[in-house]
Scaffold this motif. Structure first.
Motif, PDB file in Angstrom:
ATOM      1  N   VAL A  18       0.839  -1.192   0.000  1.00  0.00           N
ATOM      2  CA  VAL A  18       0.000   0.000   0.000  1.00  0.00           C
ATOM      3  C   VAL A  18       0.877   1.246   0.000  1.00  0.00           C
ATOM      4  N   PRO A  19       0.526   2.261  -0.828  1.00  0.00           N
ATOM      5  CA  PRO A  19       1.300   3.504  -0.795  1.00  0.00           C
ATOM      6  C   PRO A  19       0.945   4.332   0.435  1.00  0.00           C
TER       7      PRO A  19
ATOM      8  N   ILE B 107       5.735   2.724  -1.447  1.00  0.00           N
ATOM      9  CA  ILE B 107       4.930   1.513  -1.359  1.00  0.00           C
ATOM     10  C   ILE B 107       5.457   0.719  -0.177  1.00  0.00           C
TER      11      ILE B 107
ATOM     12  N   SER C 197       0.477   9.119  -8.354  1.00  0.00           N
ATOM     13  CA  SER C 197       0.249   7.667  -8.418  1.00  0.00           C
ATOM     14  C   SER C 197      -0.196   7.120  -7.070  1.00  0.00           C
ATOM     15  N   ALA C 198       0.414   7.624  -5.994  1.00  0.00           N
ATOM     16  CA  ALA C 198       0.049   7.164  -4.650  1.00  0.00           C
ATOM     17  C   ALA C 198      -1.405   7.508  -4.346  1.00  0.00           C
TER      18      ALA C 198
ATOM     19  N   GLN D 260      -3.894   8.156  -6.458  1.00  0.00           N
ATOM     20  CA  GLN D 260      -4.792   7.372  -7.304  1.00  0.00           C
ATOM     21  C   GLN D 260      -4.958   5.957  -6.754  1.00  0.00           C
ATOM     22  N   THR D 261      -3.869   5.374  -6.339  1.00  0.00           N
ATOM     23  CA  THR D 261      -3.918   4.010  -5.805  1.00  0.00           C
ATOM     24  C   THR D 261      -4.709   3.964  -4.505  1.00  0.00           C
TER      25      THR D 261
ATOM     26  N   LEU E  55      -8.401   4.263  -5.255  1.00  0.00           N
ATOM     27  CA  LEU E  55      -8.909   3.001  -5.796  1.00  0.00           C
ATOM     28  C   LEU E  55      -9.074   1.958  -4.691  1.00  0.00           C
ATOM     29  N   PHE E  56      -8.074   1.831  -3.836  1.00  0.00           N
ATOM     30  CA  PHE E  56      -8.154   0.876  -2.719  1.00  0.00           C
ATOM     31  C   PHE E  56      -9.330   1.218  -1.815  1.00  0.00           C
TER      32      PHE E  56
END
Length: 100
Positions: free
Chosen positions: A5-6, A47, A61-62, A64-65, A68-69
């Motif tokens: 996970v970020p 990450i 990117s972190a 967005q991730t 989403l999570f």
């Protein structure tokens, strides 16, 4: 489930000869070992898997991730209380029952 996970580094300190950080995972804060990323700085994203920061990640990117999570409920699954989640899946309200 055990995800990578970020998270965003909030602060860094050396503890017993090990570089450690406080990291925010979209509202959940955990202690993380930085020995694999010794040059990671406060405010950067990485990450993290099983308590170790493994790879630097850009902020976009972190985020967005993490979004989403969160949409998929994976942050609750990864960081939530296992007892509460099992009870919820079984259709019970353990928090409400504990208060009775």
């Amino acid at each position: 489930m055990c995800l990578a996970v970020p998270g965003r580094v909030l602060d860094i300190e050396e503890r017993d000869g090990t570089r450690m950080a406080t990291v925010d995972f979209g509202g959940v804060v955990k202690e993380v070992c930085l020995e694999y990323l010794p040059d990671l700085q406060v405010g950067e994203y990485a990450i993290v898997h099983v308590g170790f920061a493994l790879q630097r990640l850009d902020e976009e990117s972190a985020k967005q991730t993490l979004e989403l999570f969160a949409e998929l409920g994976m942050l609750q699954e990864e960081f939530g209380d296992a007892w509460e989640m099992a009870a919820a899946e079984a259709g019970r309200d353990v928090v409400g029952e504990a208060g009775k």
